[in-house]
Write a protein that holds these residues in place. Sequence first.
Motif, short mmCIF file in Angstrom:
data_model
loop_
_atom_site.label_atom_id
_atom_site.label_comp_id
_atom_site.label_asym_id
_atom_site.label_seq_id
_atom_site.Cartn_x
_atom_site.Cartn_y
_atom_site.Cartn_z
N PHE A 52 0.86 -1.25 0.06
CA PHE A 52 -0.03 -0.02 0.12
C PHE A 52 0.68 1.26 0.08
O PHE A 52 0.56 2.25 -0.77
N ALA A 53 2.01 1.16 0.98
CA ALA A 53 2.77 2.50 0.90
C ALA A 53 3.62 2.61 -0.34
O ALA A 53 3.67 3.90 -1.00
N VAL A 54 3.78 1.44 -1.06
CA VAL A 54 4.73 1.55 -2.45
C VAL A 54 3.70 2.00 -3.38
O VAL A 54 4.08 3.01 -4.12
N ASN A 55 2.64 1.69 -3.32
CA ASN A 55 1.72 2.16 -4.47
C ASN A 55 1.18 3.73 -4.31
O ASN A 55 1.19 4.22 -5.47
N LEU A 56 1.34 4.16 -3.06
CA LEU A 56 1.05 5.60 -2.92
C LEU A 56 2.07 6.46 -3.14
O LEU A 56 2.14 7.31 -3.75
N THR A 57 3.52 6.03 -2.88
CA THR A 57 4.80 7.08 -2.93
C THR A 57 5.53 6.57 -4.18
O THR A 57 6.11 7.62 -4.76
N VAL A 58 5.32 5.34 -4.93
CA VAL A 58 6.43 5.17 -6.03
C VAL A 58 5.55 5.54 -7.21
O VAL A 58 6.08 5.76 -8.34
N THR A 59 4.12 4.85 -7.49
CA THR A 59 3.36 5.20 -8.49
C THR A 59 2.87 6.61 -8.66
O THR A 59 2.89 7.26 -7.75
N SER A 60 2.30 6.86 -9.93
CA SER A 60 1.93 8.28 -10.15
C SER A 60 0.30 8.23 -10.00
O SER A 60 -0.36 8.99 -10.50
N MET A 61 -0.29 7.22 -9.32
CA MET A 61 -1.89 7.33 -9.35
C MET A 61 -2.49 8.33 -8.66
O MET A 61 -3.49 8.98 -9.30
N ALA A 62 -1.93 9.12 -7.75
CA ALA A 62 -2.46 10.38 -7.23
C ALA A 62 -2.53 11.67 -8.36
O ALA A 62 -3.43 12.34 -8.42
N TYR A 63 -1.45 11.82 -9.02
CA TYR A 63 -1.32 12.60 -9.89
C TYR A 63 -2.47 12.42 -11.06
O TYR A 63 -3.15 13.37 -11.49
N LYS A 64 -2.60 11.08 -11.51
CA LYS A 64 -3.48 10.76 -12.40
C LYS A 64 -4.88 10.98 -11.93
O LYS A 64 -5.73 11.43 -12.99
N LEU A 65 -5.15 10.62 -11.06
CA LEU A 65 -6.55 10.86 -10.32
C LEU A 65 -6.91 12.54 -10.33
O LEU A 65 -8.07 12.60 -10.87
N VAL A 66 -6.18 13.24 -10.01
CA VAL A 66 -6.06 14.72 -10.16
C VAL A 66 -6.25 15.25 -11.55
O VAL A 66 -7.16 15.86 -11.99
N LYS A 67 -5.60 14.87 -12.29
CA LYS A 67 -5.28 15.01 -13.75
C LYS A 67 -6.69 14.87 -14.54
O LYS A 67 -7.12 15.62 -15.30
N ILE A 68 -7.19 13.68 -14.34
CA ILE A 68 -8.55 13.42 -15.14
C ILE A 68 -9.80 14.17 -14.63
O ILE A 68 -10.70 14.10 -15.25
N THR A 69 -9.53 14.65 -13.53
CA THR A 69 -10.86 15.51 -13.05
C THR A 69 -10.74 17.24 -13.44
O THR A 69 -11.64 17.76 -13.30
N THR A 70 -9.55 17.54 -13.81
CA THR A 70 -9.29 18.80 -14.34
C THR A 70 -9.90 19.07 -15.58
O THR A 70 -9.92 20.12 -16.03
#
Length: 232
Positions: free
Chosen positions: A151-169
Motif C-alpha cells: 500500500f505504501a509503495v503504491n502511494l509513494t512510487v506510482t503516479s496514481m494520485a497525480y493521474k486521479l487529479v489530472k483526469i478531473t481537471t
Amino acid sequence: MPSTKKTLHFLSSALVTSISVGVMGYCMSTQWAETTMECTKSGESFTNGSAVITWKLFVGDLNRYYCPLFGYTEEFEVIPKLVKAEEVASVVLHALVLCLLALCLLCSACSILISLYNSVGNPYETYMGPIGLYVCSSLSACFSVLALILFAVNLTVTSMAYKLVKITTESVQADLRNMSTEMMLGYYLVLLYSVLSLAAIALIYMYAHAAYTHRREQQRPTEDAPKEIMMY
C-alpha cells in the motif's frame, strides 16, 4: 479432556485473535492515507490551490481547492477510478493489498477454530494442534505486513494520485507538484493486528514450553536417582 491450564491458554489465544479480527474489520472501513499536492493552472508559477485525496480501501474522497479553478469534491471507488486513469500497476498493487487482507481474515478465522478445538480436545500432535495455530497466525502477521508495504509503495512510487487529479481537471490542465502522503488510522491499525496475531502465538508457545518442561521433568533418566536406590 484438556487441563484447565491448556483450556485457558487456548481460549485466551482465541480471544486475542478475535480482537485482531475486529481491529482488521474496522481498519478496512476507515481512512488509510491522505495525499496532498500543490496545484496551479498550467503555465502559471503562482501556487494558489491544492488537491487532497483521502484514501480508504474501497472508496476515496478528492477535494480540489482552486485547482486549477474554483473548488471540486468527488467521492470515488478506488479500483474503477484507477482503471479509468489507466494506472495498471496501481490497480494490480491495490488488488493485491485487498487479497492479502482477505487472506489475513481467513487465517485468523482458522486460528480461532483451532484454538477453540484445542480448548475442548487434545489434537496436540496433529496439524489441528499448536503447529496449525502457529502457521495460521504467522501467515496472518506476514500477510498484513506485506499489505502495508504494498500500500505504501503504491502511494509513494506510482503516479496514481497525480493521474486521479489530472483526469478531473478536464479541459483546464493543472500543474501538480510537491506531493506528500500521510498515513492515517486504518494503516496503523494493521500493525496492531500484526502484533495481536503474534500475541496469540506467544500465548500458545508459553503453554507448549511449560508442557514440554513438565514432561522432561517426569522423564528424568535413572542416572539422576540416588545411588543406593539404583543398587536394588
